[in-house]
Design a protein around this motif. Structure first.
Motif, PDB file in Angstrom:
ATOM      1  N   THR A   1      -5.884  51.540  36.516  1.00  0.00           N
ATOM      2  CA  THR A   1      -6.499  52.865  36.532  1.00  0.00           C
ATOM      3  C   THR A   1      -5.483  53.890  36.038  1.00  0.00           C
ATOM      4  OG1 THR A   1      -5.818  53.294  38.808  1.00  0.00           O
ATOM      5  CG2 THR A   1      -7.981  52.262  38.478  1.00  0.00           C
ATOM      6  N   HIS A   2      -5.987  54.944  35.427  1.00  0.00           N
ATOM      7  CA  HIS A   2      -5.094  55.976  34.886  1.00  0.00           C
ATOM      8  C   HIS A   2      -4.220  56.592  35.984  1.00  0.00           C
ATOM      9  CE1 HIS A   2      -6.867  55.586  30.994  1.00  0.00           C
ATOM     10  NE2 HIS A   2      -8.052  56.017  31.388  1.00  0.00           N
ATOM     11  N   SER A   3      -4.754  56.703  37.183  1.00  0.00           N
ATOM     12  CA  SER A   3      -3.988  57.312  38.276  1.00  0.00           C
ATOM     13  C   SER A   3      -2.816  56.441  38.725  1.00  0.00           C
ATOM     14  CB  SER A   3      -4.901  57.607  39.465  1.00  0.00           C
ATOM     15  OG  SER A   3      -5.457  56.408  39.971  1.00  0.00           O
TER      16      SER A   3
ATOM     17  N   ALA B   1      -0.666  54.993  36.703  1.00  0.00           N
ATOM     18  CA  ALA B   1       0.418  55.029  35.709  1.00  0.00           C
ATOM     19  C   ALA B   1       1.598  55.867  36.194  1.00  0.00           C
ATOM     20  CB  ALA B   1      -0.097  55.591  34.394  1.00  0.00           C
TER      21      ALA B   1
ATOM     22  N   SER C   1       3.242  58.328  30.821  1.00  0.00           N
ATOM     23  CA  SER C   1       2.357  58.263  29.669  1.00  0.00           C
ATOM     24  C   SER C   1       3.210  58.199  28.408  1.00  0.00           C
ATOM     25  CB  SER C   1       1.479  59.516  29.654  1.00  0.00           C
ATOM     26  OG  SER C   1       0.616  59.505  28.557  1.00  0.00           O
TER      27      SER C   1
ATOM     28  N   THR D   1       3.525  50.415  35.188  1.00  0.00           N
ATOM     29  CA  THR D   1       2.174  50.775  34.782  1.00  0.00           C
ATOM     30  C   THR D   1       2.271  52.017  33.913  1.00  0.00           C
ATOM     31  OG1 THR D   1       1.244  49.851  36.810  1.00  0.00           O
ATOM     32  CG2 THR D   1      -0.148  51.376  35.573  1.00  0.00           C
ATOM     33  N   ILE D   2       1.751  51.917  32.689  1.00  0.00           N
ATOM     34  CA  ILE D   2       1.868  52.989  31.702  1.00  0.00           C
ATOM     35  C   ILE D   2       0.495  53.339  31.120  1.00  0.00           C
ATOM     36  CG2 ILE D   2       4.244  52.462  30.999  1.00  0.00           C
ATOM     37  CD1 ILE D   2       2.963  50.882  28.628  1.00  0.00           C
ATOM     38  N   THR D   3       0.378  54.571  30.666  1.00  0.00           N
ATOM     39  CA  THR D   3      -0.797  54.983  29.906  1.00  0.00           C
ATOM     40  C   THR D   3      -0.347  55.195  28.472  1.00  0.00           C
ATOM     41  OG1 THR D   3      -1.910  56.003  31.785  1.00  0.00           O
ATOM     42  CG2 THR D   3      -2.567  56.768  29.605  1.00  0.00           C
TER      43      THR D   3
ATOM     44  N   ARG E   1      -7.011  56.825  25.197  1.00  0.00           N
ATOM     45  CA  ARG E   1      -5.966  56.341  26.100  1.00  0.00           C
ATOM     46  C   ARG E   1      -6.435  55.099  26.835  1.00  0.00           C
ATOM     47  NH1 ARG E   1      -5.682  60.174  31.430  1.00  0.00           N
ATOM     48  NH2 ARG E   1      -7.840  59.873  32.053  1.00  0.00           N
TER      49      ARG E   1
ATOM     50  N   THR F   1      -4.691  52.390  30.148  1.00  0.00           N
ATOM     51  CA  THR F   1      -3.598  52.199  31.105  1.00  0.00           C
ATOM     52  C   THR F   1      -3.426  50.705  31.359  1.00  0.00           C
ATOM     53  OG1 THR F   1      -4.066  54.342  32.097  1.00  0.00           O
ATOM     54  CG2 THR F   1      -2.757  52.814  33.404  1.00  0.00           C
ATOM     55  N   TRP F   2      -2.164  50.291  31.424  1.00  0.00           N
ATOM     56  CA  TRP F   2      -1.831  48.874  31.518  1.00  0.00           C
ATOM     57  C   TRP F   2      -0.667  48.660  32.467  1.00  0.00           C
ATOM     58  CZ3 TRP F   2      -4.772  45.235  29.364  1.00  0.00           C
ATOM     59  CH2 TRP F   2      -4.277  43.932  29.319  1.00  0.00           C
ATOM     60  N   GLN F   3      -0.773  47.626  33.305  1.00  0.00           N
ATOM     61  CA  GLN F   3       0.368  47.189  34.110  1.00  0.00           C
ATOM     62  C   GLN F   3       1.006  46.024  33.378  1.00  0.00           C
ATOM     63  OE1 GLN F   3      -0.331  45.722  38.069  1.00  0.00           O
ATOM     64  NE2 GLN F   3       1.847  45.559  38.484  1.00  0.00           N
TER      65      GLN F   3
END
Length: 111
Positions: free
Chosen positions: A37-39, A41, A44, A61-63, A70, A72-74
């Motif tokens: 989830t974006h939250s 991250a 960014s 975890t980055i966006t 956009r 978001t990925w761990q």
């Protein structure tokens, strides 16, 4: 006393042994981590046509942002892989060709 036939015990042991094996690389985005989830991250990273690489830390975890898009990925690579193509995880609609992701080891897991 509980009696378990040897054949049943052998089947049970074989089942546990087979299921305990680690899965190998799948050739999919799952080899590089999971969507998040974006939250979640921590930061960014904005990419553009001049971006050739980005640097991340394993477990981070980055966006990724480009042209208003956009995702978001761990980051958690299979077998501690240290580089992969961003296009492997980016949505198909996001231009990510030619960009490499370099993964640093996480100091929290250093022994």
């Amino acid at each position: 006393m509980l009696f378990i036939p040897r054949s049943a015990l052998a089947v049970l042991c074989a089942t546990f042994a087979f299921n305990a094996q680690a899965a190998g690389p799948s050739g999919s985005a799952a080899d590089y981590g999971v969507p998040a989830t974006h939250s979640a991250a921590a930061r960014s990273i904005t990419i553009d046509s001049s971006t050739r690489h980005i640097n991340v830390t394993r477990g981070e975890t980055i966006t990724i942002v480009r042209d208003g898009q956009r995702f978001t990925w761990q980051v958690d690579t299979y077998s501690n892989r240290s580089v992969f193509a961003l296009a492997e995880i980016a949505p198909k609609s996001m231009q990510a060709d030619g960009i490499k992701v370099y993964i640093a080891g996480n100091p929290l897991y250093a022994g």
